[in-house]
Design a protein around this motif. Structure first.
Motif, PDB file in Angstrom:
ATOM      1  N   GLY A 142       1.556   6.784  -6.604  1.00  0.00           N
ATOM      2  CA  GLY A 142       0.037   7.351  -7.038  1.00  0.00           C
ATOM      3  C   GLY A 142      -0.839   6.470  -7.728  1.00  0.00           C
ATOM      4  O   GLY A 142      -1.752   6.452  -8.640  1.00  0.00           O
ATOM      5  N   LYS A 143      -0.582   4.990  -7.307  1.00  0.00           N
ATOM      6  CA  LYS A 143      -1.401   3.940  -8.084  1.00  0.00           C
ATOM      7  C   LYS A 143      -2.322   3.398  -7.050  1.00  0.00           C
ATOM      8  O   LYS A 143      -2.882   2.474  -7.473  1.00  0.00           O
ATOM      9  CB  LYS A 143      -0.272   2.802  -8.648  1.00  0.00           C
ATOM     10  N   LEU A 144      -2.636   4.228  -5.876  1.00  0.00           N
ATOM     11  CA  LEU A 144      -3.624   3.679  -4.926  1.00  0.00           C
ATOM     12  C   LEU A 144      -5.020   3.841  -5.507  1.00  0.00           C
ATOM     13  O   LEU A 144      -5.204   5.045  -5.600  1.00  0.00           O
ATOM     14  CB  LEU A 144      -3.426   4.229  -3.623  1.00  0.00           C
ATOM     15  N   SER A 145      -5.840   2.841  -5.902  1.00  0.00           N
ATOM     16  CA  SER A 145      -7.284   3.174  -6.359  1.00  0.00           C
ATOM     17  C   SER A 145      -8.336   2.736  -5.574  1.00  0.00           C
ATOM     18  O   SER A 145      -7.972   1.752  -4.711  1.00  0.00           O
ATOM     19  CB  SER A 145      -7.286   2.650  -7.930  1.00  0.00           C
ATOM     20  N   LEU A 146      -9.493   3.033  -5.892  1.00  0.00           N
ATOM     21  CA  LEU A 146     -10.529   2.474  -4.919  1.00  0.00           C
ATOM     22  C   LEU A 146     -11.393   1.625  -5.795  1.00  0.00           C
ATOM     23  O   LEU A 146     -11.643   1.803  -7.072  1.00  0.00           O
ATOM     24  CB  LEU A 146     -11.589   3.666  -4.338  1.00  0.00           C
ATOM     25  N   ARG A 147     -12.226   0.736  -5.288  1.00  0.00           N
ATOM     26  CA  ARG A 147     -13.382   0.064  -5.933  1.00  0.00           C
ATOM     27  C   ARG A 147     -14.622   0.297  -5.179  1.00  0.00           C
ATOM     28  O   ARG A 147     -15.122  -0.612  -4.343  1.00  0.00           O
ATOM     29  CB  ARG A 147     -13.233  -1.588  -5.892  1.00  0.00           C
ATOM     30  N   ARG A 184     -11.164  -1.061   1.746  1.00  0.00           N
ATOM     31  CA  ARG A 184     -10.780   0.098   2.415  1.00  0.00           C
ATOM     32  C   ARG A 184     -11.204   0.527   3.570  1.00  0.00           C
ATOM     33  O   ARG A 184     -10.428   1.169   4.712  1.00  0.00           O
ATOM     34  CB  ARG A 184     -10.357   1.050   1.315  1.00  0.00           C
ATOM     35  N   ARG A 222       2.013   1.781  -3.280  1.00  0.00           N
ATOM     36  CA  ARG A 222       1.088   2.166  -4.194  1.00  0.00           C
ATOM     37  C   ARG A 222       0.634   3.687  -3.814  1.00  0.00           C
ATOM     38  O   ARG A 222       0.587   4.520  -5.077  1.00  0.00           O
ATOM     39  CB  ARG A 222      -0.272   1.448  -4.002  1.00  0.00           C
ATOM     40  N   ASP A 237       0.849  -1.052   0.052  1.00  0.00           N
ATOM     41  CA  ASP A 237      -0.095  -0.207   0.015  1.00  0.00           C
ATOM     42  C   ASP A 237       0.762   1.319  -0.099  1.00  0.00           C
ATOM     43  O   ASP A 237       0.600   2.235  -0.873  1.00  0.00           O
ATOM     44  CB  ASP A 237      -1.027   0.027   1.373  1.00  0.00           C
ATOM     45  N   ASP A 250     -15.514   2.233  -0.771  1.00  0.00           N
ATOM     46  CA  ASP A 250     -14.715   1.081  -0.983  1.00  0.00           C
ATOM     47  C   ASP A 250     -14.859   0.336   0.322  1.00  0.00           C
ATOM     48  O   ASP A 250     -14.171   0.664   1.154  1.00  0.00           O
ATOM     49  CB  ASP A 250     -13.348   1.572  -1.345  1.00  0.00           C
ATOM     50  N   VAL A 257      -8.073   9.713  -0.233  1.00  0.00           N
ATOM     51  CA  VAL A 257      -8.605   9.192  -1.563  1.00  0.00           C
ATOM     52  C   VAL A 257      -9.992   9.040  -1.825  1.00  0.00           C
ATOM     53  O   VAL A 257     -10.607   9.110  -2.789  1.00  0.00           O
ATOM     54  CB  VAL A 257      -8.095   7.654  -1.792  1.00  0.00           C
ATOM     55  N   HIS A 258     -11.137   8.984  -0.437  1.00  0.00           N
ATOM     56  CA  HIS A 258     -12.246   8.702  -0.579  1.00  0.00           C
ATOM     57  C   HIS A 258     -12.796  10.492  -0.360  1.00  0.00           C
ATOM     58  O   HIS A 258     -14.374  10.412  -0.232  1.00  0.00           O
ATOM     59  CB  HIS A 258     -12.789   8.208   0.677  1.00  0.00           C
TER      60      HIS A 258
END
Length: 399
Positions: A241-246, A290, A237, A234, A287, A370-371
């Motif tokens: 800058g590759k930390l993404s949400l689902r 997360r 990531r 984590d 997410d 990120v949220h």
């Protein structure tokens, strides 16, 4: 240089024809001539411009040349300007003595000798331009010195940052080795014990109840290793800058009840308990994995540093956001450390020796951001700490 910084000359005379004649004599390339018909006009110009020299008519109505010179000598801005007097009066009036007494560098009598005037003006213009050139060089050197100091400060800061990064790397590797060695050692000892039992033919050691305990212990150690690896991934990531949400449709109060229930045995082992106030159901696009990760980190920290006292979880529902508060009753966090604990590899001191890599709060705050939410702490010494996760409410997935 002259085009960029023209040399300014001031001529003062109450007769326009005299101004015109003086202008024709003193004008030259790279010079800017300013004219004044009275002492008052001259003072206004002197306050606006820097002049290489001033040529003043002695006999003017109102403020004469001597009075104007006295005012110039009494003001810091104009004190150093060379003054040349011109007069039509006879030499027997001894204006030269009075002019020098007033601070003039020369006194010229009319009719003027154009070549003599040009020569004198050229001398003072050259002196002024030399002084200005030296001043600009000194300013350039001073700016270069300041720039050198700034560069040196940046290099020192970079060196300090590099040294800190190297120290953090060494500390990180030490922490990773320690944290991974503990579950690996346990797994290794368990494996050696089973191997010894098999070699002795002691199959009774592998009954159903014993196997269940073995599997449970193995699972705990493996999960510990997985959590360490996930935390390191984590961080990688986040920094790339590759930390993404689902995001999905999540019912938050139910999620909190499940997490509290899952961690209740761990709280009992720690001599603590977890209470939950989440009576209002609330759903949103988040997410789930997360959010669970954030809340588990906050609860784990609260149990670790909560001095074996109860931990309280509260869900507050507002029109545009929800807030999840996790409160412990431990020793609290000093004000100067309340932001520092969100930095990577920072570990607090609780009831026992700190464990983990010090990444939980760092990752949790990044996940909150990120949220498009926040994660903050408030605390007072001796009164525990309250961590607040704020999340925006949405009826549709974020763009």
């Amino acid at each position: 240089m002259q085009a960029e910084h023209p040399t300014k000359l001031l001529i003062v005379d109450d007769l326009p024809e005299n101004l015109q004649a003086l202008n024709a004599i003193v004008r030259g390339e790279g010079r800017e001539i300013f004219q004044a018909g009275s002492g008052e006009e001259a003072l206004a110009l002197l306050l606006q411009h820097d002049f290489a020299m001033a040529i003043l008519d002695v006999q003017m109505p109102g403020m004469d040349g001597f009075e104007l010179a006295e005012l110039m000598r009494g003001t810091d801005r104009t004190r150093q300007i060379p003054i040349v007097f011109v007069t039509a009066a006879g030499k027997e009036l001894n204006y030269s003595f009075k002019g020098y007494e007033a601070g003039a560098v020369d006194v010229l009598y009319k009719p003027l000798d154009a070549r003599a005037v040009k020569g004198k003006v050229q001398v003072f213009v050259s002196l002024y331009e030399q002084r200005e050139a030296v001043r600009r060089q000194v300013e350039a050197l001073e700016e270069a010195r300041r720039e050198q100091e700034r560069t040196l400060a940046q290099l020192n800061a970079a060196q300090t940052g590099l040294q800190r990064a190297l120290a953090m790397r060494d500390e990180f590797m030490s922490m990773v080795s320690h944290e991974m060695r503990t579950p690996l050692n346990t797994l290794y000892l368990e494996t050696q014990l089973r191997k010894m039992q098999l070699e002795r033919g002691n199959m009774a050691a592998f009954g159903a109840e014993q196997l269940q305990r073995m599997v449970a212990r193995d699972d705990r150690q493996i999960q510990s290793i997985i959590r360490l690896i996930d935390d390191m991934l984590d961080v990688s990531r986040i920094r790339s800058g590759k930390l993404s949400l689902r995001p999905g449709w999540v019912e938050l109060s139910g999620l909190l009840r499940r997490l509290v229930q899952d961690l209740t045995p761990q709280a009992a082992i720690a001599g603590s308990s977890i209470s939950l106030d989440a009576g209002t159901p609330v759903s949103g696009w988040w997410d789930e994995f997360r959010i669970e990760q954030i809340v588990v980190n906050l609860l784990t920290n609260a149990l670790r540093y909560g001095a074996q006292k109860p931990v309280h979880v509260t869900l507050r529902v507002e029109p545009e956001q929800v807030r999840v508060e996790v409160r412990d009753e431990g020793a609290g966090i000093a004000p100067e450390l309340q932001e520092k604990i969100f930095e990577p590899y920072e570990r607090g001191a609780g009831n026992e020796a700190p464990s983990g890599l010090g990444l939980g709060l760092y990752i949790s705050r990044e996940l909150a951001q990120v949220h498009e939410g926040t994660l903050a702490v408030r605390s007072m010494a001796g009164e525990g700490a309250v961590f607040t996760l704020t999340l925006p409410r949405r009826d549709a997935p974020p763009a």
